[in-house]
Design a protein around this motif. Sequence first.
Motif, PDB file in Angstrom:
ATOM      1  N   ASN A   1       0.820  -1.214   0.000  1.00 32.01           N
ATOM      2  CA  ASN A   1       0.000   0.000   0.000  1.00 32.01           C
ATOM      3  C   ASN A   1       0.852   1.261   0.000  1.00 32.01           C
ATOM      4  O   ASN A   1       1.501   1.567   1.003  1.00 32.01           O
ATOM      5  CB  ASN A   1      -0.958  -0.009   1.188  1.00 32.01           C
TER       6      ASN A   1
ATOM      7  N   THR B   1     -10.758   6.978  -2.210  1.00 27.35           N
ATOM      8  CA  THR B   1     -11.211   5.683  -1.677  1.00 27.35           C
ATOM      9  C   THR B   1     -10.159   5.074  -0.759  1.00 27.35           C
ATOM     10  O   THR B   1     -10.424   4.064  -0.121  1.00 27.35           O
ATOM     11  CB  THR B   1     -11.462   4.672  -2.823  1.00 27.35           C
ATOM     12  N   HIS B   2      -8.947   5.629  -0.732  1.00 30.25           N
ATOM     13  CA  HIS B   2      -7.868   5.005   0.037  1.00 30.25           C
ATOM     14  C   HIS B   2      -7.959   5.351   1.518  1.00 30.25           C
ATOM     15  O   HIS B   2      -8.384   6.438   1.891  1.00 30.25           O
ATOM     16  CB  HIS B   2      -6.504   5.425  -0.525  1.00 30.25           C
ATOM     17  N   LEU B   3      -7.514   4.395   2.328  1.00 26.81           N
ATOM     18  CA  LEU B   3      -7.731   4.482   3.775  1.00 26.81           C
ATOM     19  C   LEU B   3      -7.110   5.725   4.407  1.00 26.81           C
ATOM     20  O   LEU B   3      -7.804   6.473   5.101  1.00 26.81           O
ATOM     21  CB  LEU B   3      -7.174   3.211   4.446  1.00 26.81           C
TER      22      LEU B   3
ATOM     23  N   GLN C   1     -15.593   4.929   7.802  1.00 28.72           N
ATOM     24  CA  GLN C   1     -16.287   3.639   7.800  1.00 28.72           C
ATOM     25  C   GLN C   1     -15.220   2.575   7.647  1.00 28.72           C
ATOM     26  O   GLN C   1     -14.485   2.578   6.651  1.00 28.72           O
ATOM     27  CB  GLN C   1     -17.247   3.557   6.612  1.00 28.72           C
ATOM     28  N   ILE C   2     -15.122   1.678   8.602  1.00 30.36           N
ATOM     29  CA  ILE C   2     -14.157   0.569   8.499  1.00 30.36           C
ATOM     30  C   ILE C   2     -14.890  -0.594   7.841  1.00 30.36           C
ATOM     31  O   ILE C   2     -15.878  -1.107   8.385  1.00 30.36           O
ATOM     32  CB  ILE C   2     -13.617   0.170   9.886  1.00 30.36           C
ATOM     33  N   PHE C   3     -14.398  -0.979   6.669  1.00 31.80           N
ATOM     34  CA  PHE C   3     -15.118  -1.973   5.867  1.00 31.80           C
ATOM     35  C   PHE C   3     -14.882  -3.388   6.387  1.00 31.80           C
ATOM     36  O   PHE C   3     -13.997  -4.091   5.910  1.00 31.80           O
ATOM     37  CB  PHE C   3     -14.695  -1.861   4.398  1.00 31.80           C
TER      38      PHE C   3
ATOM     39  N   ASN D   1      -9.080  -5.740   8.080  1.00 32.80           N
ATOM     40  CA  ASN D   1      -8.021  -6.090   7.109  1.00 32.80           C
ATOM     41  C   ASN D   1      -6.659  -5.588   7.569  1.00 32.80           C
ATOM     42  O   ASN D   1      -6.548  -4.513   8.161  1.00 32.80           O
ATOM     43  CB  ASN D   1      -8.297  -5.436   5.748  1.00 32.80           C
TER      44      ASN D   1
ATOM     45  N   ARG E   1      -2.885  -4.522   6.163  1.00 35.31           N
ATOM     46  CA  ARG E   1      -2.149  -4.099   4.966  1.00 35.31           C
ATOM     47  C   ARG E   1      -0.741  -3.651   5.362  1.00 35.31           C
ATOM     48  O   ARG E   1      -0.460  -3.369   6.522  1.00 35.31           O
ATOM     49  CB  ARG E   1      -2.877  -2.929   4.271  1.00 35.31           C
TER      50      ARG E   1
ATOM     51  N   ASN F   1      -6.715  -2.128   9.850  1.00 37.25           N
ATOM     52  CA  ASN F   1      -7.397  -0.848   9.633  1.00 37.25           C
ATOM     53  C   ASN F   1      -7.634  -0.134  10.965  1.00 37.25           C
ATOM     54  O   ASN F   1      -7.503   1.090  11.052  1.00 37.25           O
ATOM     55  CB  ASN F   1      -8.711  -1.079   8.880  1.00 37.25           C
TER      56      ASN F   1
ATOM     57  N   ARG G   1     -16.147  -4.329   1.916  1.00 35.99           N
ATOM     58  CA  ARG G   1     -16.055  -3.870   0.531  1.00 35.99           C
ATOM     59  C   ARG G   1     -15.688  -5.110  -0.281  1.00 35.99           C
ATOM     60  O   ARG G   1     -14.893  -5.910   0.191  1.00 35.99           O
ATOM     61  CB  ARG G   1     -14.936  -2.823   0.485  1.00 35.99           C
TER      62      ARG G   1
ATOM     63  N   ASP H   1     -11.621  -7.537  -1.048  1.00 36.49           N
ATOM     64  CA  ASP H   1     -10.531  -7.308  -0.093  1.00 36.49           C
ATOM     65  C   ASP H   1     -10.014  -8.616   0.504  1.00 36.49           C
ATOM     66  O   ASP H   1     -10.733  -9.277   1.257  1.00 36.49           O
ATOM     67  CB  ASP H   1     -11.009  -6.427   1.070  1.00 36.49           C
TER      68      ASP H   1
HETATM   69  N1  UDP Z   1     -10.814   0.912   3.963  1.00 36.24           N
HETATM   70  C1  UDP Z   1     -11.793   1.152   4.909  1.00 36.24           C
HETATM   71  N2  UDP Z   1     -12.502   2.301   4.810  1.00 36.24           N
HETATM   72  C2  UDP Z   1     -12.317   3.213   3.826  1.00 36.24           C
HETATM   73  C3  UDP Z   1     -11.293   2.958   2.865  1.00 36.24           C
HETATM   74  C4  UDP Z   1     -10.573   1.785   2.962  1.00 36.24           C
HETATM   75  O1  UDP Z   1     -12.009   0.356   5.816  1.00 36.24           O
HETATM   76  O2  UDP Z   1     -13.016   4.236   3.767  1.00 36.24           O
HETATM   77  C5  UDP Z   1     -10.031  -0.325   4.062  1.00 36.24           C
HETATM   78  C6  UDP Z   1     -10.104  -1.242   2.852  1.00 36.24           C
HETATM   79  O3  UDP Z   1     -11.265  -2.056   2.905  1.00 36.24           O
HETATM   80  C7  UDP Z   1      -8.803  -2.024   2.999  1.00 36.24           C
HETATM   81  C8  UDP Z   1      -7.825  -0.994   3.589  1.00 36.24           C
HETATM   82  O4  UDP Z   1      -8.660   0.033   4.154  1.00 36.24           O
HETATM   83  O5  UDP Z   1      -8.999  -3.050   3.967  1.00 36.24           O
HETATM   84  C9  UDP Z   1      -6.901  -0.382   2.565  1.00 36.24           C
HETATM   85  O6  UDP Z   1      -7.695   0.060   1.474  1.00 36.24           O
HETATM   86  P1  UDP Z   1      -7.150   1.013   0.338  1.00 36.24           P
HETATM   87  O7  UDP Z   1      -8.283   1.282  -0.608  1.00 36.24           O
HETATM   88  O8  UDP Z   1      -6.475   2.189   0.968  1.00 36.24           O
HETATM   89  O9  UDP Z   1      -6.002   0.176  -0.379  1.00 36.24           O
HETATM   90  P2  UDP Z   1      -6.038  -1.292  -1.057  1.00 36.24           P
HETATM   91  O10 UDP Z   1      -5.574  -2.237   0.019  1.00 36.24           O
HETATM   92  O11 UDP Z   1      -7.400  -1.569  -1.546  1.00 36.24           O
HETATM   93  O12 UDP Z   1      -5.036  -1.165  -2.167  1.00 36.24           O
END
Ligand code: UDP
Length: 330
Positions: free
Chosen positions: A170, A188-190, A206-208, A219, A221, A259, A282, A285
Amino acid sequence: MAILVAGGAGYIGSHMVDRLIEKGQDVVVVDNLSTGHKAAIHEKARFYQGDTRDKAFLSSVFEKEKIDGVIHMDAFSLVGESMTDPLKYFDNNIYGMIVLLEVMKEQGVKYMVFSSTAATYGEPENELIAESDKQEPINPYGESKLAMERMIRWADEAYGIKFVALRYFNAAGAKADGSIGEDHHPETHLIPIILQVAAGQRDELQIFGDDYKTPDGTNVRDYVHVLDLADAHMLALEYLQAGNPSQAFNLGSSTGFSNKQMLEAARKVTGKSIPAKIAPRRGGDPDSLVADSQKARKVLGWQPQYDDVEDIIRTAWAWKQSHPQGYGDK
Ligand code: UDP
Ligand code: NAD
């Protein structure tokens, strides 16, 4: 001789260009600005606005410039979007790669450093993912990147285009002076989303999902600083120019953060409470993605400067504070 950065107006691309110019390289940027920003491109880079799928346009750039190597960063890269619109990903990413390789073949350009991704692995078989682990993507974005990796391998066999595929985990953070940073629309990135909440631009994170197979259920990362990624590309180019064989390398920190842990780290760095709630998963993932990145360290001599996730978040926060609306062009 110049280095072409395809996608050099994007988040990672703009840091790449900045770093190359800092090191005295001559840089050409091709970007269609679909997700990138003109203001992010270093003023010393020569910028050609256009689409890499447009062969006439791309050929004209190669004819005007003396390109020695290509850093291929132009792609769509959102896991969630790729689940709902996979063909958009196959068209831009796979077709774009075909055209770029065709033009490189025709113009006799022999080196490519390619932005690949941890998403090519899918659900990992080991806690620390090694380059030789199985690649079975679970989302169309990862599928497109795996196809691209394979395509370059065959282009190497047939046309001698040597490549390094860098599988980033990441990408995070920003140049420490806050002059360039991450600005995606929609974001969209965390980390940037957490910082939007910290800056009062969003009500809550929102923690997915919190029912993944990880210690706290969210998750996990592996976050790596964007300038450390840029350095790895420069080492990869030198590696290819020295006549070494094509291969893939993971780029990560080898440490995973959930997260929830990222949220806590951001609360510490910003001093803000950052409200958050658990939301549905989401799509696409994997539970956990953490790199074994010893190979890049040993073979390329890569030495990441940022080994603390709070320092990484601090640079992203500096960018957020100096550019609350990003580049302000979208
Ligand atoms: N995530 C989350 N809420 C958000 C955006 C991302 O919980 O508003 C989570 C996402 O589901 C993943 C992690 O954060 O588990 C990293 O997501 P990101 O999109 O930043 O990078 P990815 O791992 O998809 O490349
Ligand atoms: P980004 O969207 O900020 O940058 C991509 C750039 O490519 C943008 O400037 C966009 O306008 C341009 N572009 C896209 N399609 C194009 C086309 N057909 N023709 C010309 N320009 C085009 O994304 P990013 O986060 O900087 O990612 C850069 C690369 O790194 C991507 O290839 C991505 O798959 C890869 N990657 C990113 C991450 C991450 O965490 N951000 C992780 C692994 C791999």
